[in-house]
Write a protein that holds these residues in place. Structure first.
Motif, PDB file in Angstrom:
ATOM      1  N   ARG A   1      -7.174  -2.305   4.927  1.00 15.65           N
ATOM      2  CA  ARG A   1      -6.348  -1.623   3.917  1.00 15.65           C
ATOM      3  C   ARG A   1      -6.783  -2.007   2.516  1.00 15.65           C
TER       4      ARG A   1
ATOM      5  N   MET B   1       0.831  -1.201   0.000  1.00 13.34           N
ATOM      6  CA  MET B   1       0.000   0.000   0.000  1.00 13.34           C
ATOM      7  C   MET B   1       0.869   1.256   0.000  1.00 13.34           C
TER       8      MET B   1
ATOM      9  N   CYS C   1      -5.174  -7.847   2.250  1.00 15.47           N
ATOM     10  CA  CYS C   1      -4.231  -7.300   3.229  1.00 15.47           C
ATOM     11  C   CYS C   1      -4.266  -8.244   4.433  1.00 15.47           C
TER      12      CYS C   1
END
Length: 115
Positions: A71, A45, A66
């Motif tokens: 996320r 990310m 994730c």
């Protein structure tokens, strides 16, 4: 956050992967080293702004994972806004492991062999 984020579970993710969809892991390198899905491609990310164009699900929406799903949901929202079809793997790698899906554990000294 847009309401049109599509969440899928591990069983659906595995069906889609078997049908040719690609799985992208947006955790950081240390998390990846601990455990990851063998089919996944790491695009942290923190590097998404520079690397988002690498995310392509092929004929299917890209599957984003994730640790637990937070996320990846944010990444899916950003990708969708950029015109990249993507879906969120609910429960992340926690759910993936709990389902018994295959994993790679590089940090435990198990060599990774691809043929």
């Amino acid at each position: 956050m847009p309401a049109d984020i599509v969440d899928i579970d591990v069983a659906e993710a595995r069906r889609r992967i078997d049908a040719g969809a690609r799985l992208f892991d947006v955790r950081e390198q240390g998390e990846w080293d601990e455990v990851h899905a063998p089919e996944a491609t790491l695009v942290p990310m923190s590097e998404l702004v520079a690397r988002w164009k690498e995310i392509d699900g092929g004929d299917e929406p890209a599957i984003i994972v994730c640790h637990s799903g937070g996320r990846s949901a944010r990444v899916v929202a950003a990708l969708e806004q950029s015109g990249v079809p993507a879906v969120n793997l609910v429960g992340g790698m926690v759910a993936w492991e709990q389902s018994g899906a295959p994993v790679v554990r590089d940090a435990q000294g198990e060599p990774r062999h691809e043929h």
